[in-house]
Write a protein that holds these residues in place. Sequence first.
Motif, PDB file in Angstrom:
ATOM      1  N   ARG A 309      -7.985 -14.274 -13.365  1.00 27.34           N
ATOM      2  CA  ARG A 309      -6.948 -15.066 -13.974  1.00 27.34           C
ATOM      3  C   ARG A 309      -7.286 -16.264 -14.746  1.00 27.34           C
ATOM      4  NH1 ARG A 309      -2.924 -13.491  -9.790  1.00 27.34           N
ATOM      5  NH2 ARG A 309      -1.433 -11.955 -10.848  1.00 27.34           N
ATOM      6  N   ALA A 310      -8.208 -16.965 -14.094  1.00 25.98           N
ATOM      7  CA  ALA A 310      -8.771 -18.196 -14.723  1.00 25.98           C
ATOM      8  C   ALA A 310      -9.526 -17.792 -15.876  1.00 25.98           C
ATOM      9  CB  ALA A 310      -9.631 -18.993 -13.946  1.00 25.98           C
ATOM     10  N   GLN A 311     -10.196 -16.794 -15.986  1.00 26.76           N
ATOM     11  CA  GLN A 311     -10.920 -16.154 -17.358  1.00 26.76           C
ATOM     12  C   GLN A 311      -9.822 -15.749 -18.336  1.00 26.76           C
ATOM     13  OE1 GLN A 311     -14.387 -16.335 -17.686  1.00 26.76           O
ATOM     14  NE2 GLN A 311     -14.132 -17.296 -15.930  1.00 26.76           N
ATOM     15  N   GLY A 312      -8.538 -15.580 -18.200  1.00 28.28           N
ATOM     16  CA  GLY A 312      -7.682 -15.064 -19.096  1.00 28.28           C
ATOM     17  C   GLY A 312      -7.692 -13.697 -19.280  1.00 28.28           C
ATOM     18  N   TRP A 313      -8.127 -12.735 -18.270  1.00 29.13           N
ATOM     19  CA  TRP A 313      -8.400 -11.602 -18.379  1.00 29.13           C
ATOM     20  C   TRP A 313      -7.111 -10.860 -17.959  1.00 29.13           C
ATOM     21  CZ3 TRP A 313     -13.570 -10.959 -15.844  1.00 29.13           C
ATOM     22  CH2 TRP A 313     -14.659 -11.515 -16.555  1.00 29.13           C
ATOM     23  N   GLU A 314      -6.261 -11.633 -17.206  1.00 31.25           N
ATOM     24  CA  GLU A 314      -4.736 -10.809 -17.135  1.00 31.25           C
ATOM     25  C   GLU A 314      -4.270 -10.486 -18.161  1.00 31.25           C
ATOM     26  OE1 GLU A 314      -0.974 -10.825 -14.179  1.00 31.25           O
ATOM     27  OE2 GLU A 314      -2.317 -12.839 -14.352  1.00 31.25           O
ATOM     28  N   ALA A 315      -3.914 -11.173 -19.133  1.00 32.75           N
ATOM     29  CA  ALA A 315      -3.619 -11.069 -20.562  1.00 32.75           C
ATOM     30  C   ALA A 315      -4.401 -10.018 -21.149  1.00 32.75           C
ATOM     31  CB  ALA A 315      -3.375 -12.375 -21.146  1.00 32.75           C
ATOM     32  N   HIS A 316      -5.439  -9.965 -21.335  1.00 37.09           N
ATOM     33  CA  HIS A 316      -6.332  -8.782 -21.970  1.00 37.09           C
ATOM     34  C   HIS A 316      -5.561  -7.444 -21.323  1.00 37.09           C
ATOM     35  CE1 HIS A 316      -9.238 -11.247 -24.478  1.00 37.09           C
ATOM     36  NE2 HIS A 316      -8.816 -12.231 -23.487  1.00 37.09           N
ATOM     37  N   ILE A 317      -5.687  -7.351 -20.206  1.00 37.67           N
ATOM     38  CA  ILE A 317      -5.218  -6.166 -19.202  1.00 37.67           C
ATOM     39  C   ILE A 317      -4.011  -5.630 -19.841  1.00 37.67           C
ATOM     40  CG2 ILE A 317      -4.958  -4.799 -17.245  1.00 37.67           C
ATOM     41  CD1 ILE A 317      -7.303  -6.945 -16.162  1.00 37.67           C
ATOM     42  N   GLN A 318      -3.054  -6.662 -19.749  1.00 42.11           N
ATOM     43  CA  GLN A 318      -1.708  -6.300 -20.120  1.00 42.11           C
ATOM     44  C   GLN A 318      -1.650  -5.883 -21.468  1.00 42.11           C
ATOM     45  OE1 GLN A 318       0.989  -6.299 -18.309  1.00 42.11           O
ATOM     46  NE2 GLN A 318       0.667  -7.681 -16.614  1.00 42.11           N
ATOM     47  N   ARG A 319      -2.231  -6.597 -22.302  1.00 42.40           N
ATOM     48  CA  ARG A 319      -2.517  -5.942 -23.846  1.00 42.40           C
ATOM     49  C   ARG A 319      -3.090  -4.776 -23.927  1.00 42.40           C
ATOM     50  NH1 ARG A 319      -4.699 -10.191 -25.854  1.00 42.40           N
ATOM     51  NH2 ARG A 319      -6.774  -9.433 -26.202  1.00 42.40           N
TER      52      ARG A 319
END
Length: 482
Positions: A309-319
């Motif tokens: 989450r700290a890497q911002g990867w959750e948003a990448h996975i959602q997209r």
Amino acid sequence: MSFPYSTLMIQGTTSDAGKSTVVAALCRLLKRRGVRVVPFKPQNMALNSAVTADGGEIGRAQALQAIAAGLAPHTDMNPILLKPSSDIGAQVIIHGKVRAEMNARDYHQYKTVAMQAVLESHERLLQQYDCVMVEGAGSPAEINLRDRDIANMGFAEKVDCPVILVADIDRGGVFAHIVGTLSCLSESERRRTIGFVINRFRGDIKLLEPGLDWLEQQTGKPVLAVLPYLHGLFLDAEDAVQPVQASRGAFRVAVPSMPRMSNHTDFDALRAHPDVDLHFVREGQPIPQADLIILPGSKNTRGDLAWLRAQGWEAHIQRHLRYGGKVIGVCGGFQMLGREVTDPLGMEGKAGVSPALGLLDMATEMSPEKRLMQVQGVCAFGDTQAPVIGYEIHMGVSTGGALATPAFFIDGRPEGALSADGQILGTYLHGLFDTPQAISALLQWAGLNSDNTVDTSALREASLDRIADATQPLLDALIALK
């Protein structure tokens, strides 16, 4: 043929000097000659592990060496396995079973107990085999770890076995590595070092010979072999992620490389597939556009989830999912796909609850019992029930409605989960890509239609034969030396 050493230890001047490969090569060479040889590593620290025939857990490298020797992996081949769960703590596994979670200082005191387990395993192997081929860990020159050492010279001194020192010339400074290592050893440890192996050499050997002569004059010990740099090997990595080959395929697979990622060897078959372009996404990098994202196993699911989450990867996975991409979660990655991960006893760190990615209707609770099983079954998706062979190695129990639609059937029982929209697959199976039919079925599910496939067993056997052929001069020198 007989072999003149009942126990022979391969140590290295550095980590990744080639100890694992040299042991595997010697095991294959001796097996070819009818010698009953067995690999052994007293203590291993690695997040890549394998499930053994006797229901335990050992380092992945020792499982590979067992294959080289024609043996089923057994817990006596690696009696002490340390699986780091933080920068200062690790899960301590003895004879294949979890014994405790310890910080580095406590484990250092515990080594006297661990040594007894090591000696018990070594004695059992001596009774069954002609030769115990031992791999050291890291370097014997780590002065701060000499007290109570069980991984290198501490073991060699205890069982009174000869030692070969391996150095990697590709790193540079190979002569300094060897001479410097010897200078850090005690007199008795230097005496038991019978010679050197220079590994990963490429170039004109004539240009190296003056250095070899100097080294032998300085140390009074022989260079037993200079081994070549071999490209394109398919061998299970002990721990570090190996560099990925240049992009070849059009089908893009991204694997977030988390701090406690475990068993990344799950993806070796994808690395070898001619139609797949595999990327391990590093810290600070965005997840690139991909056809498939795979969340790997983790030794610390909640910690790696927070890091993701700290890497911002959750948003990448959602997209990625919004645009129709596919996601696979393996073991810890599977647990991350659910609603939450609970660790009431603090098995992987501080006790507590972490909200997960919420992509599957399930929750996971960590528990003290670790599930260790070799398994086989069939895929529950696709037009054919493709066979799958793998292993389970995890702590935690998952429950929830998502499990009603399994990804596999293992020995008749449902395993894993498939999302209702067909975009997400989760499983506890490691090695799920290793079966040729399974990798084809999984890639077809993810959107790749290809006639190409990968047989990891055949690739591994061919690589073991290649390193054995290249290591023949070392075996010849060892026999002549004795």
